[in-house]
Design a protein around this motif. Structure first.
Motif, PDB file in Angstrom:
ATOM      1  N   GLY A   5       0.823  -1.204   0.000  1.00  0.00           N
ATOM      2  CA  GLY A   5       0.000   0.000   0.000  1.00  0.00           C
ATOM      3  C   GLY A   5       0.857   1.254   0.000  1.00  0.00           C
ATOM      4  O   GLY A   5       2.057   1.217  -0.245  1.00  0.00           O
ATOM      5  N   THR A   6       0.214   2.373   0.308  1.00  0.00           N
ATOM      6  CA  THR A   6       0.937   3.649   0.368  1.00  0.00           C
ATOM      7  C   THR A   6       1.636   3.791   1.724  1.00  0.00           C
ATOM      8  O   THR A   6       1.318   3.069   2.675  1.00  0.00           O
ATOM      9  CB  THR A   6      -0.040   4.835   0.204  1.00  0.00           C
ATOM     10  N   GLU A   7       2.550   4.735   1.801  1.00  0.00           N
ATOM     11  CA  GLU A   7       3.255   4.992   3.054  1.00  0.00           C
ATOM     12  C   GLU A   7       2.274   5.482   4.122  1.00  0.00           C
ATOM     13  O   GLU A   7       2.417   5.157   5.299  1.00  0.00           O
ATOM     14  CB  GLU A   7       4.371   6.023   2.839  1.00  0.00           C
ATOM     15  N   GLU A   8       1.238   6.223   3.713  1.00  0.00           N
ATOM     16  CA  GLU A   8       0.230   6.702   4.665  1.00  0.00           C
ATOM     17  C   GLU A   8      -0.543   5.527   5.264  1.00  0.00           C
ATOM     18  O   GLU A   8      -0.839   5.517   6.457  1.00  0.00           O
ATOM     19  CB  GLU A   8      -0.751   7.673   3.982  1.00  0.00           C
ATOM     20  N   GLU A   9      -0.871   4.532   4.434  1.00  0.00           N
ATOM     21  CA  GLU A   9      -1.578   3.341   4.936  1.00  0.00           C
ATOM     22  C   GLU A   9      -0.708   2.583   5.935  1.00  0.00           C
ATOM     23  O   GLU A   9      -1.180   2.157   6.980  1.00  0.00           O
ATOM     24  CB  GLU A   9      -1.966   2.412   3.778  1.00  0.00           C
ATOM     25  N   ARG A  10       0.574   2.419   5.596  1.00  0.00           N
ATOM     26  CA  ARG A  10       1.498   1.727   6.495  1.00  0.00           C
ATOM     27  C   ARG A  10       1.642   2.494   7.806  1.00  0.00           C
ATOM     28  O   ARG A  10       1.602   1.907   8.893  1.00  0.00           O
ATOM     29  CB  ARG A  10       2.860   1.557   5.834  1.00  0.00           C
ATOM     30  N   ALA A  11       1.765   3.807   7.728  1.00  0.00           N
ATOM     31  CA  ALA A  11       1.907   4.634   8.932  1.00  0.00           C
ATOM     32  C   ALA A  11       0.661   4.518   9.810  1.00  0.00           C
ATOM     33  O   ALA A  11       0.777   4.431  11.043  1.00  0.00           O
ATOM     34  CB  ALA A  11       2.151   6.092   8.539  1.00  0.00           C
ATOM     35  N   ALA A  12      -0.516   4.491   9.197  1.00  0.00           N
ATOM     36  CA  ALA A  12      -1.764   4.363   9.963  1.00  0.00           C
ATOM     37  C   ALA A  12      -1.823   3.018  10.680  1.00  0.00           C
ATOM     38  O   ALA A  12      -2.224   2.944  11.852  1.00  0.00           O
ATOM     39  CB  ALA A  12      -2.963   4.532   9.033  1.00  0.00           C
ATOM     40  N   ILE A  13      -1.404   1.949  10.001  1.00  0.00           N
ATOM     41  CA  ILE A  13      -1.387   0.618  10.618  1.00  0.00           C
ATOM     42  C   ILE A  13      -0.436   0.601  11.809  1.00  0.00           C
ATOM     43  O   ILE A  13      -0.787   0.136  12.890  1.00  0.00           O
ATOM     44  CB  ILE A  13      -0.992  -0.454   9.575  1.00  0.00           C
ATOM     45  N   MET A  14       0.771   1.151  11.624  1.00  0.00           N
ATOM     46  CA  MET A  14       1.746   1.157  12.713  1.00  0.00           C
ATOM     47  C   MET A  14       1.273   2.036  13.887  1.00  0.00           C
ATOM     48  O   MET A  14       1.458   1.672  15.043  1.00  0.00           O
ATOM     49  CB  MET A  14       3.120   1.597  12.207  1.00  0.00           C
ATOM     50  N   ASP A  15       0.615   3.166  13.584  1.00  0.00           N
ATOM     51  CA  ASP A  15       0.075   4.018  14.645  1.00  0.00           C
ATOM     52  C   ASP A  15      -0.988   3.268  15.436  1.00  0.00           C
ATOM     53  O   ASP A  15      -1.044   3.354  16.663  1.00  0.00           O
ATOM     54  CB  ASP A  15      -0.531   5.298  14.061  1.00  0.00           C
ATOM     55  N   ASN A  16      -1.847   2.501  14.734  1.00  0.00           N
ATOM     56  CA  ASN A  16      -2.873   1.718  15.413  1.00  0.00           C
ATOM     57  C   ASN A  16      -2.251   0.677  16.350  1.00  0.00           C
ATOM     58  O   ASN A  16      -2.740   0.457  17.449  1.00  0.00           O
ATOM     59  CB  ASN A  16      -3.801   1.052  14.399  1.00  0.00           C
ATOM     60  N   PHE A  17      -1.169   0.041  15.901  1.00  0.00           N
ATOM     61  CA  PHE A  17      -0.471  -0.923  16.767  1.00  0.00           C
ATOM     62  C   PHE A  17       0.077  -0.220  18.003  1.00  0.00           C
ATOM     63  O   PHE A  17      -0.012  -0.738  19.114  1.00  0.00           O
ATOM     64  CB  PHE A  17       0.678  -1.612  16.020  1.00  0.00           C
ATOM     65  N   ARG A  18       0.669   0.967  17.820  1.00  0.00           N
ATOM     66  CA  ARG A  18       1.276   1.679  18.955  1.00  0.00           C
ATOM     67  C   ARG A  18       0.238   2.131  19.974  1.00  0.00           C
ATOM     68  O   ARG A  18       0.552   2.305  21.145  1.00  0.00           O
ATOM     69  CB  ARG A  18       2.072   2.882  18.444  1.00  0.00           C
ATOM     70  N   GLU A  19      -1.004   2.330  19.532  1.00  0.00           N
ATOM     71  CA  GLU A  19      -2.062   2.786  20.442  1.00  0.00           C
ATOM     72  C   GLU A  19      -2.660   1.648  21.276  1.00  0.00           C
ATOM     73  O   GLU A  19      -3.412   1.914  22.210  1.00  0.00           O
ATOM     74  CB  GLU A  19      -3.168   3.482  19.649  1.00  0.00           C
ATOM     75  N   VAL A  20      -2.324   0.408  20.962  1.00  0.00           N
ATOM     76  CA  VAL A  20      -2.882  -0.736  21.701  1.00  0.00           C
ATOM     77  C   VAL A  20      -2.313  -0.736  23.104  1.00  0.00           C
ATOM     78  O   VAL A  20      -1.157  -0.525  23.330  1.00  0.00           O
ATOM     79  CB  VAL A  20      -2.543  -2.078  20.997  1.00  0.00           C
TER      80      VAL A  20
END
Length: 77
Positions: A62-77
Motif C-alpha cells: 500500500g501507500t506509506e500513509e496506509e502503512r503509517a496508519a497501521i503502525m500508529d494503530n499498533f502503537r495505540e494498543v
C-alpha cells in the motif's frame, strides 16, 4: 472480558485485530488468501517488533500513509 482493537479492515475477509486479554496480546489476521492466522504475544514490545517485521516498508504493497496508519494503530494498543 477483553478489549478488541481493529488495526485495519478492508472488507469482511481482510482485516487485522488485536485482542488484549490481561497481559496477553492476540493478533488475529484474516485474509481471503490465507484464512485466519493467530499470533500470541506476552508483551507490547514483542507485538510491535512483529508488526515492524510484518509491515516492512520495502515489502508493503500500500501507500506509506496506509502503512503509517497501521503502525500508529499498533502503537495505540
Amino acid at each position: 472480558m477483553f478489549k478488541k482493537v481493529q488495526i485495519y479492515k478492508t472488507d469482511k475477509y481482510n482485516m487485522l485485530n488485536v485482542e488484549v486479554q490481561g497481559k496477553t496480546l492476540i493478533v488475529r489476521e484474516i485474509s481471503d488468501q490465507w484464512g485466519e492466522e493467530c499470533h500470541t504475544f506476552v508483551s507490547r514490545q514483542e507485538m510491535l517488533h512483529w508488526a515492524e517485521n510484518r509491515f516492512r516498508q520495502a515489502d508493503f504493497k500500500g501507500t506509506e500513509e496506509e502503512r503509517a496508519a497501521i503502525m500508529d494503530n499498533f502503537r495505540e494498543v
